[in-house]
Design a protein around this motif. Structure first.
Motif, PDB file in Angstrom:
ATOM      1  N   GLU A 190      11.956   2.233   5.369  1.00 58.88           N
ATOM      2  CA  GLU A 190      10.855   2.735   4.105  1.00 58.88           C
ATOM      3  C   GLU A 190       9.313   1.767   5.094  1.00 58.88           C
ATOM      4  O   GLU A 190       9.933   0.846   5.224  1.00 58.88           O
ATOM      5  CB  GLU A 190      11.346   2.164   3.632  1.00 58.88           C
ATOM      6  N   ILE A 191       8.293   2.407   4.842  1.00 63.08           N
ATOM      7  CA  ILE A 191       7.294   1.009   4.657  1.00 63.08           C
ATOM      8  C   ILE A 191       7.386  -0.688   4.664  1.00 63.08           C
ATOM      9  O   ILE A 191       7.241  -1.775   5.079  1.00 63.08           O
ATOM     10  CB  ILE A 191       6.296   1.533   4.058  1.00 63.08           C
ATOM     11  N   SER A 192       7.923  -0.443   2.972  1.00 65.60           N
ATOM     12  CA  SER A 192       8.048  -1.683   2.049  1.00 65.60           C
ATOM     13  C   SER A 192       9.676  -2.292   2.877  1.00 65.60           C
ATOM     14  O   SER A 192       9.444  -4.038   2.998  1.00 65.60           O
ATOM     15  CB  SER A 192       8.835  -1.682   1.009  1.00 65.60           C
ATOM     16  N   GLU A 193      10.262  -1.735   3.608  1.00 69.68           N
ATOM     17  CA  GLU A 193      11.289  -2.245   4.497  1.00 69.68           C
ATOM     18  C   GLU A 193      10.257  -3.317   5.393  1.00 69.68           C
ATOM     19  O   GLU A 193      11.166  -4.090   5.933  1.00 69.68           O
ATOM     20  CB  GLU A 193      12.499  -1.928   4.366  1.00 69.68           C
ATOM     21  N   LEU A 194       9.958  -2.193   6.598  1.00 65.54           N
ATOM     22  CA  LEU A 194       8.390  -2.941   7.426  1.00 65.54           C
ATOM     23  C   LEU A 194       8.213  -4.154   6.985  1.00 65.54           C
ATOM     24  O   LEU A 194       8.133  -5.637   7.469  1.00 65.54           O
ATOM     25  CB  LEU A 194       8.238  -2.321   8.212  1.00 65.54           C
ATOM     26  N   GLN A 195       7.629  -4.409   5.747  1.00 69.31           N
ATOM     27  CA  GLN A 195       6.994  -4.990   5.980  1.00 69.31           C
ATOM     28  C   GLN A 195       7.001  -6.380   5.232  1.00 69.31           C
ATOM     29  O   GLN A 195       7.097  -6.998   5.690  1.00 69.31           O
ATOM     30  CB  GLN A 195       5.880  -4.876   4.190  1.00 69.31           C
ATOM     31  N   ALA A 196       8.615  -5.692   4.794  1.00 64.25           N
ATOM     32  CA  ALA A 196       9.567  -7.303   4.423  1.00 64.25           C
ATOM     33  C   ALA A 196      10.096  -7.735   5.905  1.00 64.25           C
ATOM     34  O   ALA A 196      10.108  -9.078   6.160  1.00 64.25           O
ATOM     35  CB  ALA A 196      10.703  -7.009   3.853  1.00 64.25           C
ATOM     36  N   MET A 197      10.363  -6.833   6.700  1.00 64.77           N
ATOM     37  CA  MET A 197      11.154  -7.775   7.859  1.00 64.77           C
ATOM     38  C   MET A 197       9.527  -8.525   9.065  1.00 64.77           C
ATOM     39  O   MET A 197      10.004  -9.247   8.709  1.00 64.77           O
ATOM     40  CB  MET A 197      11.557  -5.824   9.031  1.00 64.77           C
ATOM     41  N   VAL A 198       8.155  -7.995   8.698  1.00 70.35           N
ATOM     42  CA  VAL A 198       7.301  -8.857   9.488  1.00 70.35           C
ATOM     43  C   VAL A 198       7.499  -9.665   8.126  1.00 70.35           C
ATOM     44  O   VAL A 198       7.294 -10.826   9.330  1.00 70.35           O
ATOM     45  CB  VAL A 198       6.372  -7.732   9.403  1.00 70.35           C
ATOM     46  N   ALA A 199       7.249  -9.683   7.101  1.00 67.60           N
ATOM     47  CA  ALA A 199       7.399 -11.180   6.477  1.00 67.60           C
ATOM     48  C   ALA A 199       8.152 -12.548   6.556  1.00 67.60           C
ATOM     49  O   ALA A 199       7.820 -13.258   6.691  1.00 67.60           O
ATOM     50  CB  ALA A 199       7.009 -10.512   4.579  1.00 67.60           C
ATOM     51  N   ARG A 200       9.194 -12.096   6.607  1.00 67.05           N
ATOM     52  CA  ARG A 200      10.470 -12.215   7.089  1.00 67.05           C
ATOM     53  C   ARG A 200       9.912 -13.336   8.614  1.00 67.05           C
ATOM     54  O   ARG A 200      10.346 -14.704   8.508  1.00 67.05           O
ATOM     55  CB  ARG A 200      11.293 -12.090   7.405  1.00 67.05           C
ATOM     56  N   PHE A 201       9.548 -12.859   9.446  1.00 66.63           N
ATOM     57  CA  PHE A 201       9.547 -13.181  10.610  1.00 66.63           C
ATOM     58  C   PHE A 201       8.318 -14.097  10.800  1.00 66.63           C
ATOM     59  O   PHE A 201       8.744 -15.166  11.556  1.00 66.63           O
ATOM     60  CB  PHE A 201       9.017 -11.854  11.945  1.00 66.63           C
ATOM     61  N   TYR A 228       1.346  -5.587  12.584  1.00 67.69           N
ATOM     62  CA  TYR A 228      -0.248  -5.970  11.725  1.00 67.69           C
ATOM     63  C   TYR A 228      -0.801  -5.946  10.945  1.00 67.69           C
ATOM     64  O   TYR A 228      -1.853  -5.993   9.876  1.00 67.69           O
ATOM     65  CB  TYR A 228      -1.390  -6.469  12.709  1.00 67.69           C
ATOM     66  N   LEU A 229      -1.495  -4.136  10.992  1.00 66.41           N
ATOM     67  CA  LEU A 229      -1.891  -3.056  10.022  1.00 66.41           C
ATOM     68  C   LEU A 229      -0.477  -3.473   8.766  1.00 66.41           C
ATOM     69  O   LEU A 229      -0.896  -3.854   7.222  1.00 66.41           O
ATOM     70  CB  LEU A 229      -1.357  -1.864   9.635  1.00 66.41           C
ATOM     71  N   LEU A 230       0.683  -3.183   9.045  1.00 68.34           N
ATOM     72  CA  LEU A 230       1.687  -3.942   7.518  1.00 68.34           C
ATOM     73  C   LEU A 230       1.824  -5.292   7.167  1.00 68.34           C
ATOM     74  O   LEU A 230       1.512  -5.129   5.837  1.00 68.34           O
ATOM     75  CB  LEU A 230       3.062  -3.493   8.605  1.00 68.34           C
ATOM     76  N   ARG A 231       1.326  -5.902   7.787  1.00 66.04           N
ATOM     77  CA  ARG A 231       1.157  -7.315   7.240  1.00 66.04           C
ATOM     78  C   ARG A 231      -0.031  -7.679   6.389  1.00 66.04           C
ATOM     79  O   ARG A 231      -0.262  -7.713   5.627  1.00 66.04           O
ATOM     80  CB  ARG A 231       1.083  -8.656   8.002  1.00 66.04           C
ATOM     81  N   LEU A 232      -1.060  -7.059   7.257  1.00 62.01           N
ATOM     82  CA  LEU A 232      -2.287  -7.505   6.342  1.00 62.01           C
ATOM     83  C   LEU A 232      -2.840  -6.175   5.248  1.00 62.01           C
ATOM     84  O   LEU A 232      -2.979  -7.143   4.644  1.00 62.01           O
ATOM     85  CB  LEU A 232      -3.686  -6.675   6.821  1.00 62.01           C
ATOM     86  N   ALA A 233      -2.127  -5.038   4.676  1.00 64.20           N
ATOM     87  CA  ALA A 233      -1.915  -4.766   3.570  1.00 64.20           C
ATOM     88  C   ALA A 233      -0.639  -5.377   2.496  1.00 64.20           C
ATOM     89  O   ALA A 233      -1.030  -5.329   0.929  1.00 64.20           O
ATOM     90  CB  ALA A 233      -1.141  -2.925   3.816  1.00 64.20           C
ATOM     91  N   ASP A 234       0.226  -5.684   3.206  1.00 57.20           N
ATOM     92  CA  ASP A 234       0.920  -7.022   2.551  1.00 57.20           C
ATOM     93  C   ASP A 234       0.140  -8.305   1.645  1.00 57.20           C
ATOM     94  O   ASP A 234      -0.055  -8.745   1.072  1.00 57.20           O
ATOM     95  CB  ASP A 234       2.023  -7.138   2.875  1.00 57.20           C
ATOM     96  N   VAL A 235      -0.435  -8.680   2.345  1.00 56.83           N
ATOM     97  CA  VAL A 235      -1.150  -9.749   2.392  1.00 56.83           C
ATOM     98  C   VAL A 235      -2.507  -9.451   1.013  1.00 56.83           C
ATOM     99  O   VAL A 235      -2.344  -9.981   0.014  1.00 56.83           O
ATOM    100  CB  VAL A 235      -1.888 -10.328   3.847  1.00 56.83           C
ATOM    101  N   LEU A 236      -3.505  -8.178   1.461  1.00 55.92           N
ATOM    102  CA  LEU A 236      -3.374  -7.969   0.323  1.00 55.92           C
ATOM    103  C   LEU A 236      -3.086  -6.886  -0.632  1.00 55.92           C
ATOM    104  O   LEU A 236      -4.193  -6.189  -1.860  1.00 55.92           O
ATOM    105  CB  LEU A 236      -5.004  -6.527   0.367  1.00 55.92           C
ATOM    106  N   ASP A 237      -1.577  -6.992  -1.039  1.00 57.67           N
ATOM    107  CA  ASP A 237      -1.293  -6.337  -1.994  1.00 57.67           C
ATOM    108  C   ASP A 237      -2.040  -4.638  -1.880  1.00 57.67           C
ATOM    109  O   ASP A 237      -2.015  -4.228  -2.978  1.00 57.67           O
ATOM    110  CB  ASP A 237      -1.577  -6.946  -3.380  1.00 57.67           C
ATOM    111  N   VAL A 238      -1.984  -3.990  -0.726  1.00 56.75           N
ATOM    112  CA  VAL A 238      -1.832  -2.850  -0.657  1.00 56.75           C
ATOM    113  C   VAL A 238      -0.876  -2.161  -0.652  1.00 56.75           C
ATOM    114  O   VAL A 238      -0.261  -2.136   0.470  1.00 56.75           O
ATOM    115  CB  VAL A 238      -3.254  -2.767   0.578  1.00 56.75           C
ATOM    116  N   ASP A 239      -0.716  -0.739  -1.548  1.00 59.75           N
ATOM    117  CA  ASP A 239       0.493   0.522  -1.174  1.00 59.75           C
ATOM    118  C   ASP A 239      -0.207   1.581  -0.279  1.00 59.75           C
ATOM    119  O   ASP A 239      -1.089   2.140   0.017  1.00 59.75           O
ATOM    120  CB  ASP A 239       0.512   0.423  -2.345  1.00 59.75           C
TER     121      ASP A 239
END
Length: 129
Positions: free
Chosen positions: A2-13, A74-85
């Motif tokens: 899922e997108i959220s799992e990918l975002q979490a993986m990048v955030a952990r990294f 980077y797209l996932l990370r930017l969305a995470d930082v901006l709190d964009v679903d």
């Protein structure tokens, strides 16, 4: 995955390396543009036919996959930082584009007229491209 799992993986990294402080929206947007440029560079001087076959070269295929992964990261990370679903953003923009580009007006057309110039289609107030 899922997108959220990918975002979490990048955030952990990022967190493991203490890079959060560098991941401002501006910096992430700039990094995203840079990675898109690196992806475009692979295709820059290829003919359309060569570009269609790029994945048949194993070394090129690795390059393409890695650059696509960088762009997505980077797209996932930017969305995470901006709190964009992102899933919701894609659904929302898909609905906007469906209204802007009605099938009966654009289907099969190689040239695409900007939605503001299509007959009977008006832009949503305040909606950028």
């Amino acid at each position: 995955m899922e997108i959220s799992e990918l975002q979490a993986m990048v955030a952990r990294f990022v967190a493991e390396r203490d890079w959060d402080r560098f991941h401002t929206p501006k910096n992430l947007a700039m990094a995203l543009v840079g990675e898109v440029g690196e992806l475009a560079e692979i295709f820059q001087w290829l003919t359309d036919a060569e570009a269609q076959q790029v994945m048949s070269d194993p070394d090129r295929a690795v390059q393409v996959r890695h650059e696509l992964a960088d762009v997505l990261s980077y797209l996932l990370r930017l969305a995470d930082v901006l709190d964009v679903d992102l899933a919701e953003a894609v659904r929302e923009k898909g609905a906007v584009n469906a209204a802007r580009y009605p099938v009966e007006l654009v289907k099969g057309r190689a040239e695409l007229t900007k939605y503001t110039r299509l007959p009977g289609v008006s832009p949503e107030p305040g909606a950028p491209g």
